[in-house]
Design a protein around this motif. Structure first.
Motif, PDB file in Angstrom:
ATOM      1  N   MET A 173      96.434 -22.577  60.463  1.00  0.00           N
ATOM      2  CA  MET A 173      95.138 -23.216  60.356  1.00  0.00           C
ATOM      3  C   MET A 173      94.271 -22.674  59.212  1.00  0.00           C
ATOM      4  SD  MET A 173      92.676 -22.465  63.575  1.00  0.00           S
ATOM      5  CE  MET A 173      93.554 -23.447  64.737  1.00  0.00           C
ATOM      6  N   THR A 174      93.751 -23.372  58.727  1.00  0.00           N
ATOM      7  CA  THR A 174      93.040 -22.905  57.361  1.00  0.00           C
ATOM      8  C   THR A 174      91.612 -22.320  57.626  1.00  0.00           C
ATOM      9  OG1 THR A 174      94.064 -24.774  56.446  1.00  0.00           O
ATOM     10  CG2 THR A 174      92.531 -23.638  55.089  1.00  0.00           C
ATOM     11  N   THR A 175      91.526 -21.035  57.123  1.00  0.00           N
ATOM     12  CA  THR A 175      90.129 -20.488  57.204  1.00  0.00           C
ATOM     13  C   THR A 175      89.810 -20.212  55.814  1.00  0.00           C
ATOM     14  OG1 THR A 175      91.071 -18.435  57.515  1.00  0.00           O
ATOM     15  CG2 THR A 175      90.626 -19.516  59.559  1.00  0.00           C
ATOM     16  N   ALA A 176      88.353 -20.098  55.860  1.00  0.00           N
ATOM     17  CA  ALA A 176      87.709 -19.952  54.664  1.00  0.00           C
ATOM     18  C   ALA A 176      87.322 -18.569  54.119  1.00  0.00           C
ATOM     19  CB  ALA A 176      86.407 -20.946  54.414  1.00  0.00           C
ATOM     20  N   HIS A 177      87.215 -17.614  55.001  1.00  0.00           N
ATOM     21  CA  HIS A 177      86.784 -16.411  54.570  1.00  0.00           C
ATOM     22  C   HIS A 177      87.626 -15.203  55.007  1.00  0.00           C
ATOM     23  CE1 HIS A 177      83.341 -18.956  54.329  1.00  0.00           C
ATOM     24  NE2 HIS A 177      82.964 -17.980  53.617  1.00  0.00           N
ATOM     25  N   HIS A 178      88.814 -15.284  55.069  1.00  0.00           N
ATOM     26  CA  HIS A 178      89.506 -14.190  55.224  1.00  0.00           C
ATOM     27  C   HIS A 178      91.203 -14.704  54.947  1.00  0.00           C
ATOM     28  CE1 HIS A 178      91.035 -15.275  59.453  1.00  0.00           C
ATOM     29  NE2 HIS A 178      90.194 -15.949  59.322  1.00  0.00           N
ATOM     30  N   ALA A 179      92.115 -13.855  54.621  1.00  0.00           N
ATOM     31  CA  ALA A 179      93.433 -13.930  54.463  1.00  0.00           C
ATOM     32  C   ALA A 179      94.186 -14.656  55.515  1.00  0.00           C
ATOM     33  CB  ALA A 179      94.263 -12.740  53.940  1.00  0.00           C
ATOM     34  N   CYS A 217      80.855 -23.194  57.342  1.00  0.00           N
ATOM     35  CA  CYS A 217      82.049 -23.588  56.712  1.00  0.00           C
ATOM     36  C   CYS A 217      83.262 -23.411  57.555  1.00  0.00           C
ATOM     37  CB  CYS A 217      81.970 -22.717  55.282  1.00  0.00           C
ATOM     38  SG  CYS A 217      80.665 -22.992  54.106  1.00  0.00           S
ATOM     39  N   GLU A 218      83.458 -22.344  58.184  1.00  0.00           N
ATOM     40  CA  GLU A 218      84.591 -22.033  58.739  1.00  0.00           C
ATOM     41  C   GLU A 218      84.772 -23.162  59.980  1.00  0.00           C
ATOM     42  OE1 GLU A 218      86.010 -18.292  58.977  1.00  0.00           O
ATOM     43  OE2 GLU A 218      87.479 -18.426  60.467  1.00  0.00           O
ATOM     44  N   LEU A 219      83.681 -23.289  60.762  1.00  0.00           N
ATOM     45  CA  LEU A 219      83.756 -24.285  61.759  1.00  0.00           C
ATOM     46  C   LEU A 219      83.956 -25.884  61.265  1.00  0.00           C
ATOM     47  CD1 LEU A 219      83.062 -24.642  64.831  1.00  0.00           C
ATOM     48  CD2 LEU A 219      80.513 -24.862  64.315  1.00  0.00           C
ATOM     49  N   LEU A 220      83.383 -26.053  60.147  1.00  0.00           N
ATOM     50  CA  LEU A 220      83.749 -27.526  59.562  1.00  0.00           C
ATOM     51  C   LEU A 220      85.143 -27.862  59.361  1.00  0.00           C
ATOM     52  CD1 LEU A 220      82.650 -30.032  58.240  1.00  0.00           C
ATOM     53  CD2 LEU A 220      82.635 -28.618  55.904  1.00  0.00           C
ATOM     54  N   THR A 221      85.750 -26.706  58.753  1.00  0.00           N
ATOM     55  CA  THR A 221      87.091 -26.770  58.447  1.00  0.00           C
ATOM     56  C   THR A 221      87.828 -26.788  59.718  1.00  0.00           C
ATOM     57  OG1 THR A 221      86.864 -25.191  56.613  1.00  0.00           O
ATOM     58  CG2 THR A 221      89.001 -25.606  57.152  1.00  0.00           C
ATOM     59  N   VAL A 257      86.772 -28.167  62.696  1.00  0.00           N
ATOM     60  CA  VAL A 257      86.638 -29.240  63.494  1.00  0.00           C
ATOM     61  C   VAL A 257      86.927 -30.335  62.693  1.00  0.00           C
ATOM     62  CG1 VAL A 257      84.729 -30.862  64.364  1.00  0.00           C
ATOM     63  CG2 VAL A 257      84.695 -28.147  64.908  1.00  0.00           C
ATOM     64  N   GLY A 258      86.975 -30.574  61.401  1.00  0.00           N
ATOM     65  CA  GLY A 258      87.196 -31.594  60.423  1.00  0.00           C
ATOM     66  C   GLY A 258      88.656 -31.936  60.303  1.00  0.00           C
ATOM     67  N   SER A 259      89.507 -30.645  60.708  1.00  0.00           N
ATOM     68  CA  SER A 259      90.733 -30.845  60.485  1.00  0.00           C
ATOM     69  C   SER A 259      91.484 -31.216  61.893  1.00  0.00           C
ATOM     70  CB  SER A 259      91.478 -29.518  60.406  1.00  0.00           C
ATOM     71  OG  SER A 259      91.026 -29.007  59.224  1.00  0.00           O
ATOM     72  N   GLU A 260      90.720 -31.883  62.697  1.00  0.00           N
ATOM     73  CA  GLU A 260      91.213 -32.097  64.118  1.00  0.00           C
ATOM     74  C   GLU A 260      91.451 -33.867  64.049  1.00  0.00           C
ATOM     75  OE1 GLU A 260      88.513 -31.136  66.949  1.00  0.00           O
ATOM     76  OE2 GLU A 260      88.864 -28.736  66.701  1.00  0.00           O
ATOM     77  N   VAL A 261      90.815 -34.406  62.924  1.00  0.00           N
ATOM     78  CA  VAL A 261      90.883 -35.754  62.867  1.00  0.00           C
ATOM     79  C   VAL A 261      92.339 -36.271  62.640  1.00  0.00           C
ATOM     80  CG1 VAL A 261      90.136 -37.837  61.800  1.00  0.00           C
ATOM     81  CG2 VAL A 261      88.699 -36.211  62.243  1.00  0.00           C
ATOM     82  N   PRO A 262      93.256 -36.968  63.442  1.00  0.00           N
ATOM     83  CA  PRO A 262      94.329 -37.256  63.107  1.00  0.00           C
ATOM     84  C   PRO A 262      94.547 -38.379  62.092  1.00  0.00           C
ATOM     85  CG  PRO A 262      93.933 -38.453  65.258  1.00  0.00           C
ATOM     86  CD  PRO A 262      92.525 -37.546  64.791  1.00  0.00           C
ATOM     87  N   LEU A 263      95.620 -38.262  61.369  1.00  0.00           N
ATOM     88  CA  LEU A 263      95.733 -39.358  60.313  1.00  0.00           C
ATOM     89  C   LEU A 263      96.924 -40.181  60.605  1.00  0.00           C
ATOM     90  CD1 LEU A 263      95.704 -36.933  57.162  1.00  0.00           C
ATOM     91  CD2 LEU A 263      93.923 -38.543  57.823  1.00  0.00           C
ATOM     92  N   PRO A 264      96.591 -41.439  60.814  1.00  0.00           N
ATOM     93  CA  PRO A 264      97.372 -42.407  61.626  1.00  0.00           C
ATOM     94  C   PRO A 264      98.390 -42.966  60.432  1.00  0.00           C
ATOM     95  CG  PRO A 264      95.677 -43.490  61.000  1.00  0.00           C
ATOM     96  CD  PRO A 264      95.450 -42.103  60.670  1.00  0.00           C
ATOM     97  N   VAL A 282      82.626 -24.962  49.002  1.00  0.00           N
ATOM     98  CA  VAL A 282      83.488 -25.130  50.112  1.00  0.00           C
ATOM     99  C   VAL A 282      83.493 -26.574  50.711  1.00  0.00           C
ATOM    100  CG1 VAL A 282      83.880 -24.526  52.610  1.00  0.00           C
ATOM    101  CG2 VAL A 282      83.354 -22.621  51.213  1.00  0.00           C
ATOM    102  N   LEU A 283      82.217 -27.088  50.805  1.00  0.00           N
ATOM    103  CA  LEU A 283      82.200 -28.460  51.144  1.00  0.00           C
ATOM    104  C   LEU A 283      82.926 -29.579  50.361  1.00  0.00           C
ATOM    105  CD1 LEU A 283      80.648 -30.662  53.043  1.00  0.00           C
ATOM    106  CD2 LEU A 283      78.732 -30.383  51.464  1.00  0.00           C
ATOM    107  N   ARG A 284      82.654 -29.288  49.266  1.00  0.00           N
ATOM    108  CA  ARG A 284      83.591 -30.009  48.407  1.00  0.00           C
ATOM    109  C   ARG A 284      85.067 -30.109  48.420  1.00  0.00           C
ATOM    110  NH1 ARG A 284      81.860 -30.954  41.872  1.00  0.00           N
ATOM    111  NH2 ARG A 284      82.959 -29.008  41.596  1.00  0.00           N
ATOM    112  N   THR A 285      85.514 -28.573  48.081  1.00  0.00           N
ATOM    113  CA  THR A 285      86.973 -28.583  48.323  1.00  0.00           C
ATOM    114  C   THR A 285      87.333 -29.155  49.663  1.00  0.00           C
ATOM    115  OG1 THR A 285      86.792 -26.517  47.192  1.00  0.00           O
ATOM    116  CG2 THR A 285      88.664 -26.828  48.585  1.00  0.00           C
TER     117      THR A 285
END
Lengths: 215, 215
Positions: free
Chosen positions: B1-7, B68-72, B74-81, B126-129
């Motif tokens: 799981m990718t997080t923006a603010h810790h290792a 930012c962390e919540l966006l990462t 929630v957004g990662s939950e969209v499946p790529l068909p 963060v948004l752009r990345t």
């Protein structure tokens, strides 16, 4: 000239009220360009414009009020073309939008309005009304194209004009990269092809997509 | 799981750190859904999650970090068909996006992130990345379609996937109306037709449109 926060009769072209308004809106625009929305305050606007702070507060109440009025002013400057062909109209409008949003301070104005709308229901309402009116006006080019037989008769003008605008706001707010003429030409080509493919046809038995109330 | 603010090493699935993170992000999401971004504070998040305020501050620093962390997340939950056809892939992805943004609290999360980005350069970055990474992943469906001969060879995946997403952000941030399945199907039909019409072809002699630096 449409203004959001006082009666039309208050503005006399060339009068003191009009000069005050121009000085204040110019100051907001310049502050946005130099420092962005984060640092914008009524005090800075008053200082930069040379208008008394009390006057600025009395007339606009808050930064959000100023931002809304500036959006109405700047957004209304985009000309609506009538070139005689759909592709000519789409390209001209898209390029006008690109020219407007090519300016850093206009990008920052859009950011500011969307940002203020997230926190303030009144701003959200002004934003929605402003774009509804612009879409209705721009939609006339779709209706003319339908009348000329260039588009399917059931093409929805609001859906199609929303689709023309969408890539610009995506570029500014999400991708966060500059708006350029390539984007304009891509958007114009895209909506024309999409309209022919039936992407913006009206649904039967209800209001057109994009115009239903709620939120 | 990718997080923006810790290792990455800090998060042990099922461990105390992971439970703290889940409790805090859930609280942010619920607060957004009930009260929007305007009223969101670190204090409310701490109180709702049952995590000490000092812990929340130590780990996330500010509301923007949490958003930012919540966006990462929630957004990662969209499946790529990967359905085997371009139109199948486009429709499935568009419907997944519509299902996600059909939720009020996800709309408010997007509003919150865009709003925070207007005021805070780190959030903007963060948004752009985040969206760059999502576009690169989603762009694989475009490349597969090119490989199958379904699209012109010089179709730019980032431009095309940006165009698929754009109508959703326009609907949320500008039109300020609900996202629905009609919008998803319209977006899927539109980008497919537009791609065939050459709206997303790569330009020679430079980086593809939408990936140039600056802003």
């Amino acid at each position: 000239m449409t203004t959001a926060h006082h009666a039309p009769g208050e503005t006399r072209p060339g009068g003191r009220t009009a000069r005050t308004r121009k000085a204040v809106l110019t100051a907001v625009f310049e502050e946005l360009g130099e420092n962005g929305f984060g640092g914008l305050t009524m005090e800075k606007v008053a200082s930069r414009s040379g208008i008394h702070l009390a006057t600025v507060y009395r007339r606009w109440r808050c930064i959000e009020g100023l931002i809304c009025e500036l959006l109405t002013e700047v957004g209304s400057e985009v000309p609506l073309p009538d070139s005689g062909t759909l592709s000519g109209d789409l390209r001209a409008l898209a390029r006008s939008i690109a020219a407007l949003y090519g300016e850093g301070r206009v990008r920052r104005l859009i950011e500011a309005v969307v940002s203020a709308a997230a926190r303030d229901g009144q701003v959200a309402s002004v934003l929605r009304t402003f774009f509804d009116e612009r879409l209705a006006l721009a939609g006339r080019m779709v209706q003319r194209a339908v009348d000329r037989g260039e588009l399917p008769a059931n093409t929805d003008p609001v859906q199609m004009m929303s689709a023309l605008g969408a890539p610009f706001y995506y570029r500014i707010l999400i991708a966060r990269r500059p708006v350029d003429r390539d984007l304009a030409d891509s958007a114009a080509t895209a909506v024309r092809a999409a309209a022919h493919a039936g992407a913006y046809t009206k649904k039967d038995g209800g209001p057109a997509n994009g115009t239903s109330p709620g939120g």
